[in-house]
Design a protein around this motif. Structure first.
Motif, PDB file in Angstrom:
ATOM      1  N   GLY A 119       0.796  -1.450  -0.080  1.00 15.59           N
ATOM      2  CA  GLY A 119       0.049   0.160   0.108  1.00 15.59           C
ATOM      3  C   GLY A 119       0.860   1.363  -0.033  1.00 15.59           C
ATOM      4  O   GLY A 119       2.332   1.112   0.054  1.00 15.59           O
ATOM      5  N   ALA A 120       0.395   2.511   0.032  1.00 14.20           N
ATOM      6  CA  ALA A 120       1.039   3.892  -0.146  1.00 14.20           C
ATOM      7  C   ALA A 120       0.229   4.651   0.397  1.00 14.20           C
ATOM      8  O   ALA A 120      -1.059   4.791   0.101  1.00 14.20           O
ATOM      9  N   THR A 121       0.637   5.945   1.030  1.00 14.25           N
ATOM     10  CA  THR A 121      -0.005   7.056   0.997  1.00 14.25           C
ATOM     11  C   THR A 121       0.118   8.001  -0.251  1.00 14.25           C
ATOM     12  O   THR A 121       0.751   7.534  -1.080  1.00 14.25           O
ATOM     13  N   LEU A 122      -0.755   8.739  -0.395  1.00 14.10           N
ATOM     14  CA  LEU A 122      -0.703   9.801  -1.314  1.00 14.10           C
ATOM     15  C   LEU A 122      -0.926  11.244  -0.970  1.00 14.10           C
ATOM     16  O   LEU A 122      -2.197  11.372  -0.419  1.00 14.10           O
ATOM     17  N   THR A 123      -0.375  12.150  -1.342  1.00 10.73           N
ATOM     18  CA  THR A 123      -0.758  13.694  -1.471  1.00 10.73           C
ATOM     19  C   THR A 123      -0.432  14.074  -2.507  1.00 10.73           C
ATOM     20  O   THR A 123       0.813  14.001  -3.044  1.00 10.73           O
ATOM     21  N   ALA A 124      -1.573  14.691  -3.171  1.00 11.25           N
ATOM     22  CA  ALA A 124      -1.261  15.354  -4.712  1.00 11.25           C
ATOM     23  C   ALA A 124      -1.833  16.540  -4.755  1.00 11.25           C
ATOM     24  O   ALA A 124      -2.810  16.889  -4.304  1.00 11.25           O
ATOM     25  N   VAL A 125      -1.191  17.554  -5.530  1.00 15.36           N
ATOM     26  CA  VAL A 125      -1.742  18.764  -5.886  1.00 15.36           C
ATOM     27  C   VAL A 125      -1.597  19.039  -7.455  1.00 15.36           C
ATOM     28  O   VAL A 125      -0.860  18.663  -8.088  1.00 15.36           O
ATOM     29  N   PHE A 126      -2.844  19.262  -8.050  1.00 13.09           N
ATOM     30  CA  PHE A 126      -3.138  19.556  -9.399  1.00 13.09           C
ATOM     31  C   PHE A 126      -3.253  21.046  -9.808  1.00 13.09           C
ATOM     32  O   PHE A 126      -4.216  21.554  -9.319  1.00 13.09           O
ATOM     33  N   GLY A 138      -4.146   8.821   3.268  1.00 11.32           N
ATOM     34  CA  GLY A 138      -3.303   8.533   4.451  1.00 11.32           C
ATOM     35  C   GLY A 138      -2.722   9.713   5.228  1.00 11.32           C
ATOM     36  O   GLY A 138      -3.608  10.596   5.288  1.00 11.32           O
ATOM     37  N   ASP A 139      -1.551   9.541   5.590  1.00 16.01           N
ATOM     38  CA  ASP A 139      -1.080  10.817   6.386  1.00 16.01           C
ATOM     39  C   ASP A 139       0.252  11.503   6.079  1.00 16.01           C
ATOM     40  O   ASP A 139       0.784  12.173   6.576  1.00 16.01           O
ATOM     41  N   SER A 140       0.550  11.490   4.286  1.00 23.63           N
ATOM     42  CA  SER A 140       1.397  12.327   3.959  1.00 23.63           C
ATOM     43  C   SER A 140       0.859  13.872   3.726  1.00 23.63           C
ATOM     44  O   SER A 140      -0.343  13.826   3.756  1.00 23.63           O
ATOM     45  N   ARG A 141       1.409  14.823   3.740  1.00 29.22           N
ATOM     46  CA  ARG A 141       0.744  16.231   4.059  1.00 29.22           C
ATOM     47  C   ARG A 141       1.128  16.993   3.055  1.00 29.22           C
ATOM     48  O   ARG A 141       2.113  16.863   2.235  1.00 29.22           O
ATOM     49  N   ALA A 142       0.269  18.254   2.898  1.00 30.82           N
ATOM     50  CA  ALA A 142       0.568  19.415   2.054  1.00 30.82           C
ATOM     51  C   ALA A 142       0.361  20.647   3.119  1.00 30.82           C
ATOM     52  O   ALA A 142      -0.424  20.520   3.922  1.00 30.82           O
ATOM     53  N   SER A 158      -5.324   9.105  10.036  1.00 33.79           N
ATOM     54  CA  SER A 158      -4.417   8.161  10.821  1.00 33.79           C
ATOM     55  C   SER A 158      -5.386   7.997  12.249  1.00 33.79           C
ATOM     56  O   SER A 158      -6.297   8.733  12.626  1.00 33.79           O
ATOM     57  N   MET A 159      -5.094   6.825  12.851  1.00 33.76           N
ATOM     58  CA  MET A 159      -5.531   6.488  14.038  1.00 33.76           C
ATOM     59  C   MET A 159      -5.517   7.547  15.193  1.00 33.76           C
ATOM     60  O   MET A 159      -6.175   8.054  16.029  1.00 33.76           O
ATOM     61  N   VAL A 160      -4.107   8.273  15.224  1.00 30.09           N
ATOM     62  CA  VAL A 160      -3.772   9.185  16.253  1.00 30.09           C
ATOM     63  C   VAL A 160      -4.738  10.468  16.070  1.00 30.09           C
ATOM     64  O   VAL A 160      -5.305  11.212  17.019  1.00 30.09           O
ATOM     65  N   GLN A 161      -4.614  11.089  14.668  1.00 35.28           N
ATOM     66  CA  GLN A 161      -5.563  12.103  14.412  1.00 35.28           C
ATOM     67  C   GLN A 161      -6.850  11.819  14.770  1.00 35.28           C
ATOM     68  O   GLN A 161      -7.558  12.546  15.333  1.00 35.28           O
ATOM     69  N   CYS A 211       4.965  16.536   1.722  1.00 38.94           N
ATOM     70  CA  CYS A 211       5.951  15.759   2.198  1.00 38.94           C
ATOM     71  C   CYS A 211       5.363  14.359   2.996  1.00 38.94           C
ATOM     72  O   CYS A 211       4.049  14.462   3.221  1.00 38.94           O
ATOM     73  N   SER A 212       6.256  13.387   3.127  1.00 31.26           N
ATOM     74  CA  SER A 212       5.641  12.267   3.929  1.00 31.26           C
ATOM     75  C   SER A 212       5.919  12.464   5.401  1.00 31.26           C
ATOM     76  O   SER A 212       6.510  13.501   5.857  1.00 31.26           O
ATOM     77  N   ASP A 213       5.420  11.313   6.151  1.00 25.04           N
ATOM     78  CA  ASP A 213       5.873  11.502   7.609  1.00 25.04           C
ATOM     79  C   ASP A 213       7.383  11.381   7.984  1.00 25.04           C
ATOM     80  O   ASP A 213       7.713  11.598   9.277  1.00 25.04           O
ATOM     81  N   GLY A 214       7.893  11.138   6.884  1.00 26.52           N
ATOM     82  CA  GLY A 214       9.436  11.021   7.149  1.00 26.52           C
ATOM     83  C   GLY A 214       9.916  12.455   7.544  1.00 26.52           C
ATOM     84  O   GLY A 214      11.055  12.445   8.293  1.00 26.52           O
ATOM     85  N   LEU A 215       9.483  13.471   7.214  1.00 28.29           N
ATOM     86  CA  LEU A 215       9.714  14.620   7.612  1.00 28.29           C
ATOM     87  C   LEU A 215       8.881  15.190   8.707  1.00 28.29           C
ATOM     88  O   LEU A 215       9.405  15.818   9.832  1.00 28.29           O
ATOM     89  N   THR A 216       7.403  15.172   8.657  1.00 24.83           N
ATOM     90  CA  THR A 216       6.689  15.619   9.870  1.00 24.83           C
ATOM     91  C   THR A 216       6.827  14.935  11.240  1.00 24.83           C
ATOM     92  O   THR A 216       6.422  15.395  12.114  1.00 24.83           O
ATOM     93  N   ALA A 217       7.166  13.399  11.148  1.00 23.32           N
ATOM     94  CA  ALA A 217       7.405  12.738  12.547  1.00 23.32           C
ATOM     95  C   ALA A 217       8.528  13.196  13.223  1.00 23.32           C
ATOM     96  O   ALA A 217       8.799  13.137  14.438  1.00 23.32           O
TER      97      ALA A 217
END
Length: 225
Positions: A119-126, A138-142, A158-161, A211-217
């Protein structure tokens, strides 16, 4: 993005495996859908936003072995191809949503073929005609940075949100919760997908960060700003 015509964007993109994992399961795409420019490596560019628009997307893969890496790459490749091929007269929010649904199905089919739970998260801007259409799974962010302020445009699925929204735990507790990595839906992970979609009018000098949660975590919103 400039307020005068033609609109243009300046883009910078980078991804890194980090200090823990052996494989980088994040993927991104920057696609000038009119001119055909496509950035998938560490790079930066500036180009006009033509009639087909510009796609920006980040996807964070999940799954054992190479499954997460495959899923995130498949997500960004599929939505880029589908949006590029969509008729111009199709409403932009429909174009984005349908492309994401096809990417979701592509990951599900690949997982079944490989007998892998992926699976994968996705955040996209068009971007088209001075507007940004923002989609999230998912939980990647804009984020939007405007006039010195930072605002989160997406809402973590996400569950915590969910627990924070329900008043069960605080924002401070959420960052330490053992459930912080549990997301409620992902591309290719469950039969049905509900895409969170929004839109906004852009102003001169707006800055959008995906960004992914690799940044925001690890980095606070204020540090990001």
């Amino acid at each position: 993005m400039a307020s005068e015509s033609p609109h243009y964007v300046s883009v910078a993109a980078v991804t890194h495996v980090g200090r823990v994992r052996e494989r980088n399961e994040d993927a991104f795409v920057v696609a000038d859908l009119t001119g055909g420019t496509l950035l998938r490596d560490r790079s930066h560019a500036r180009f006009d936003v033509g009639e087909r628009g510009v796609l920006l997307a980040v996807s964070d893969g999940m799954g054992g072995a190479e499954a997460g890496e495959v899923a995130s790459a498949l997500v960004v490749e599929t939505i880029t191809r589908e949006i590029t091929a969509a008729p111009l007269e199709t409403p932009r929010d429909t174009t984005l949503t349908e492309a994401i649904q096809r990417a979701h199905e592509a990951v599900r089919v690949q997982g079944q073929r490989d007998h892998a739970s992926m699976g994968a998260t996705l955040t996209a801007v068009f971007l088209r005609a001075g507007r940004a259409y923002i989609a999230e799974v998912g939980d990647s962010r804009a984020y939007l940075l405007r006039a010195g302020r930072i605002v989160q445009l997406t809402h973590d699925q996400s569950m915590v949100q969910l627990l924070v929204d329900s008043g069960v735990i605080s924002h401070e507790d959420a960052s330490r919760s053992p459930l912080r990595n549990v997301i409620l839906q992902a591309m290719g992970h469950q039969p049905d997908l509900k895409v969170a979609l929004g839109k906004m009018e852009l102003r001169d000098r707006d800055c959008i960060l995906l960004c992914s949660d690799g940044l925001t975590a690890h980095v606070t919103d204020e540090e990001i700003r």
